[in-house]
Design an enzyme around this catalytic site. Structure first.
Site, PDB file in Angstrom:
ATOM      1  N   TYR A  58      -0.075  13.646   1.597  1.00 33.17           N
ATOM      2  CA  TYR A  58       0.280  12.258   1.283  1.00 33.17           C
ATOM      3  C   TYR A  58      -0.814  11.610   0.422  1.00 33.17           C
ATOM      4  CZ  TYR A  58       1.100   7.267   2.408  1.00 33.17           C
ATOM      5  OH  TYR A  58       1.311   5.910   2.367  1.00 33.17           O
TER       6      TYR A  58
ATOM      7  N   GLY B 173      14.020   2.752  -1.621  1.00 39.39           N
ATOM      8  CA  GLY B 173      13.432   2.920  -0.285  1.00 39.39           C
ATOM      9  C   GLY B 173      13.413   1.593   0.460  1.00 39.39           C
TER      10      GLY B 173
ATOM     11  N   ASP C 134      18.625   2.853  -0.871  1.00 39.76           N
ATOM     12  CA  ASP C 134      17.972   3.784   0.042  1.00 39.76           C
ATOM     13  C   ASP C 134      18.863   5.010   0.166  1.00 39.76           C
ATOM     14  OD1 ASP C 134      15.540   3.162   2.323  1.00 39.76           O
ATOM     15  OD2 ASP C 134      16.799   4.916   2.707  1.00 39.76           O
TER      16      ASP C 134
ATOM     17  N   ASP D  39      19.462   8.443  -3.823  1.00 43.93           N
ATOM     18  CA  ASP D  39      18.387   9.389  -3.558  1.00 43.93           C
ATOM     19  C   ASP D  39      17.400   9.276  -4.723  1.00 43.93           C
ATOM     20  OD1 ASP D  39      16.694  11.517  -3.238  1.00 43.93           O
ATOM     21  OD2 ASP D  39      18.266  13.012  -2.927  1.00 43.93           O
TER      22      ASP D  39
ATOM     23  N   LYS E 104      -0.693  10.343  -3.446  1.00 40.03           N
ATOM     24  CA  LYS E 104      -0.969   8.949  -3.840  1.00 40.03           C
ATOM     25  C   LYS E 104      -2.105   8.903  -4.872  1.00 40.03           C
ATOM     26  CE  LYS E 104       2.007   6.576  -1.338  1.00 40.03           C
ATOM     27  NZ  LYS E 104       3.105   5.836  -1.964  1.00 40.03           N
TER      28      LYS E 104
ATOM     29  N   GLY F  95      13.135   0.812   4.591  1.00 41.78           N
ATOM     30  CA  GLY F  95      11.950   1.075   5.415  1.00 41.78           C
ATOM     31  C   GLY F  95      11.225  -0.190   5.821  1.00 41.78           C
ATOM     32  N   GLN F  96      10.033   0.010   6.400  1.00 43.19           N
ATOM     33  CA  GLN F  96       9.263  -1.123   6.953  1.00 43.19           C
ATOM     34  C   GLN F  96       8.968  -2.183   5.892  1.00 43.19           C
ATOM     35  OE1 GLN F  96       6.135  -0.075  10.072  1.00 43.19           O
ATOM     36  NE2 GLN F  96       6.125   1.781   8.861  1.00 43.19           N
TER      37      GLN F  96
HETATM   38  P1  NAD Z   1       9.148   3.859   5.585  1.00 36.77           P
HETATM   39  O1  NAD Z   1       9.045   5.287   5.957  1.00 36.77           O
HETATM   40  O2  NAD Z   1       9.335   2.830   6.648  1.00 36.77           O
HETATM   41  O3  NAD Z   1      10.316   3.650   4.516  1.00 36.77           O
HETATM   42  C1  NAD Z   1      10.565   4.547   3.462  1.00 36.77           C
HETATM   43  C2  NAD Z   1      12.024   4.391   3.081  1.00 36.77           C
HETATM   44  O4  NAD Z   1      12.269   5.314   2.010  1.00 36.77           O
HETATM   45  C3  NAD Z   1      12.993   4.743   4.225  1.00 36.77           C
HETATM   46  O5  NAD Z   1      13.951   3.729   4.388  1.00 36.77           O
HETATM   47  C4  NAD Z   1      13.644   6.039   3.761  1.00 36.77           C
HETATM   48  O6  NAD Z   1      15.006   6.167   4.145  1.00 36.77           O
HETATM   49  C5  NAD Z   1      13.534   5.899   2.247  1.00 36.77           C
HETATM   50  N1  NAD Z   1      13.606   7.192   1.578  1.00 36.77           N
HETATM   51  C6  NAD Z   1      13.059   8.373   1.967  1.00 36.77           C
HETATM   52  N2  NAD Z   1      13.402   9.326   1.092  1.00 36.77           N
HETATM   53  C7  NAD Z   1      14.152   8.745   0.136  1.00 36.77           C
HETATM   54  C8  NAD Z   1      14.804   9.215  -1.028  1.00 36.77           C
HETATM   55  N3  NAD Z   1      14.756  10.504  -1.374  1.00 36.77           N
HETATM   56  N4  NAD Z   1      15.499   8.341  -1.771  1.00 36.77           N
HETATM   57  C9  NAD Z   1      15.593   7.024  -1.420  1.00 36.77           C
HETATM   58  N5  NAD Z   1      14.994   6.520  -0.314  1.00 36.77           N
HETATM   59  C10 NAD Z   1      14.287   7.380   0.445  1.00 36.77           C
HETATM   60  O7  NAD Z   1       7.855   3.530   4.691  1.00 36.77           O
HETATM   61  P2  NAD Z   1       7.163   2.127   4.450  1.00 36.77           P
HETATM   62  O8  NAD Z   1       6.159   1.925   5.523  1.00 36.77           O
HETATM   63  O9  NAD Z   1       8.167   1.071   4.169  1.00 36.77           O
HETATM   64  O10 NAD Z   1       6.352   2.479   3.114  1.00 36.77           O
HETATM   65  C11 NAD Z   1       6.892   2.251   1.826  1.00 36.77           C
HETATM   66  C12 NAD Z   1       5.876   2.647   0.790  1.00 36.77           C
HETATM   67  O11 NAD Z   1       4.625   1.979   1.024  1.00 36.77           O
HETATM   68  C13 NAD Z   1       5.540   4.138   0.765  1.00 36.77           C
HETATM   69  O12 NAD Z   1       5.363   4.546  -0.569  1.00 36.77           O
HETATM   70  C14 NAD Z   1       4.235   4.228   1.508  1.00 36.77           C
HETATM   71  O13 NAD Z   1       3.471   5.305   1.066  1.00 36.77           O
HETATM   72  C15 NAD Z   1       3.587   2.921   1.140  1.00 36.77           C
HETATM   73  N6  NAD Z   1       2.596   2.511   2.141  1.00 36.77           N
HETATM   74  C16 NAD Z   1       2.999   2.083   3.374  1.00 36.77           C
HETATM   75  C17 NAD Z   1       2.036   1.715   4.329  1.00 36.77           C
HETATM   76  C18 NAD Z   1       2.431   1.229   5.712  1.00 36.77           C
HETATM   77  O14 NAD Z   1       1.526   1.007   6.540  1.00 36.77           O
HETATM   78  N7  NAD Z   1       3.701   1.029   6.011  1.00 36.77           N
HETATM   79  C19 NAD Z   1       0.677   1.798   3.988  1.00 36.77           C
HETATM   80  C20 NAD Z   1       0.318   2.288   2.737  1.00 36.77           C
HETATM   81  C21 NAD Z   1       1.283   2.617   1.806  1.00 36.77           C
HETATM   82  C1  AKB Z   2       0.194   5.934   6.989  1.00 43.25           C
HETATM   83  O1  AKB Z   2      -0.434   5.803   8.062  1.00 43.25           O
HETATM   84  O2  AKB Z   2       0.576   7.011   6.527  1.00 43.25           O
HETATM   85  C2  AKB Z   2       0.439   4.683   6.174  1.00 43.25           C
HETATM   86  C3  AKB Z   2      -0.644   4.486   5.183  1.00 43.25           C
HETATM   87  C4  AKB Z   2      -1.918   3.864   5.585  1.00 43.25           C
HETATM   88  O3  AKB Z   2      -0.492   4.863   4.043  1.00 43.25           O
HETATM   89  N1  AKB Z   2       0.590   3.581   7.063  1.00 43.25           N
END
Ligand code: NAD
Ligand code: AKB
Length: 311
Positions: free
Chosen positions: A141, A9, A35, A51, A145, A12-13
């Protein structure tokens, strides 16, 4: 031992910034971003299209590169998860099992898997939410988690799997576009402020949520992964706090830089999600056990975002 790190993944962000940061410490060839997307933004690293639900492909990549650590980030987040609950459950849970099993079977040595403040729910005390408290998440979600945290701890206790985790608050960074989260308004607001001097918030004016600058979150992640095993007393997931603010408060801070900026409020289904989450987090365990301390307050975060976002 020379570490080889697979990031699942990575597009992503969090993944984009984590890949960049780990590559600086370990070297580009030691960090393998992956990814779903056929092409990554990763000209300097050996990228793999993967995937996370394809167990065999995951195993092949681990063997091909001699992977020692996995950062497993792929998930559906809170807002997109509510739109597609069965798939969110499948992706968020099954992919975690595949990674945990790789460690149980000794193919990899260490795992990072993020949890979220979404593990808390409407019956959780909302101010200064402690590590151990009532947890009745009301989104798929959050349920995934919370279950994931329990599975991580179980794999640690039963099989000695070295898995580490943080309950991230909403993360705010300038290097990537917002994803499908409820806290992502606090990323989107900067892009709209710079483009149009205006933002319509999908959360109401006084909705306080725990947040953190992405730079702090990446540093916390790496500090946790580098901490000696005996310091990691929590194998579910650590509370982690940076700052807390409302849409009105961040808008006021943006106005100090962009005096014409205006904000409107049009709460949608994400308001109910935000209302079920804590307003602020108590993270004394992370501070005491592995020395966590945030760098960014609201003033510094807003300044840094406005200076760095490139439209
Ligand atoms: P995001 O949605 O920006 O990135 C997720 C990435 O996973 C994307 O690039 C997507 O293409 C990829 N993805 C989706 N399905 C997939 C699959 N089947 N196989 C491979 N890749 C796949 O999310 P993020 O903000 O980077 O978050 C990453 C992790 O951190 C997540 O587990 C999220 O729950 C956790 N998280 C994020 C935040 C936040 O504020 N960004 C907060 C709490 C927890
Ligand atoms: C969301 O809003 O879903 C995420 C998180 C706090 O897990 N940024």
């Amino acid at each position: 031992m020379k570490e080889k790190i697979l990031i699942i993944g990575a597009g992503g962000q969090i993944g984009l910034e984590l890949t960049e940061n780990l590559s600086k410490s370990y070297g580009n060839d030691q960090v393998i971003p992956s990814d779903l997307k056929s092409e990554g933004n990763f000209a300097n690293n050996p990228y793999e299209q993967l995937d996370a639900l394809d167990k065999d492909a995951l195993f092949k990549i681990v063997k091909k590169h001699g992977i020692t650590q996995v950062y497993h980030l792929a998930a559906l987040l809170s807002a997109t998860g509510e739109q597609n609950p069965m798939f969110a459950w499948k992706l968020n849970m099954e992919s975690l099992f595949y990674v945990l099993d790789l460690a149980k079977e000794k193919h990899i040595q260490k795992i990072y898997w993020p949890s979220s403040i979404a593990v808390f729910g409407p019956t959780t005390p909302r101010e200064n939410t402690p590590q151990y408290t009532v947890m009745e998440p009301s989104t798929i979600y959050g349920i995934s988690k919370q279950a994931g945290e329990r599975w991580c701890e179980w794999y640690f206790k039963k099989f000695g799997v070295d898995v580490r985790s943080i309950r991230y608050p909403g993360l705010i960074g300038w290097k990537s576009a917002p994803g499908g989260g409820t806290t992502d308004y606090a990323v989107h607001i900067f892009h709209e402020a710079l483009k149009h001097n205006h933002y319509t918030s999908f959360l109401s004016e006084n909705t306080a949520l725990p947040m953190m600058h992405m730079e702090d979150a990446i540093r916390a992640t790496i500090e946790l992964m580098h901490a000696p095993s005996e310091k990691i007393k929590i194998r579910g997931s650590y509370n982690l706090s940076g700052l807390s603010f409302t849409p009105a408060e961040i808008a006021n801070e943006i106005k100090k830089h962009l005096s014409e900026f205006r904000i409107d409020y049009a709460p949608d289904f994400r308001q109910a999600i935000a209302d079920s989450w804590p307003k602020s987090i108590n993270d004394q365990e992370a501070r005491e056990q592995w020395g966590w301390k945030e760098k960014y307050n609201l003033e510094a975060l807003v300044k840094n975002m406005l200076e760095n976002i490139k439209l």
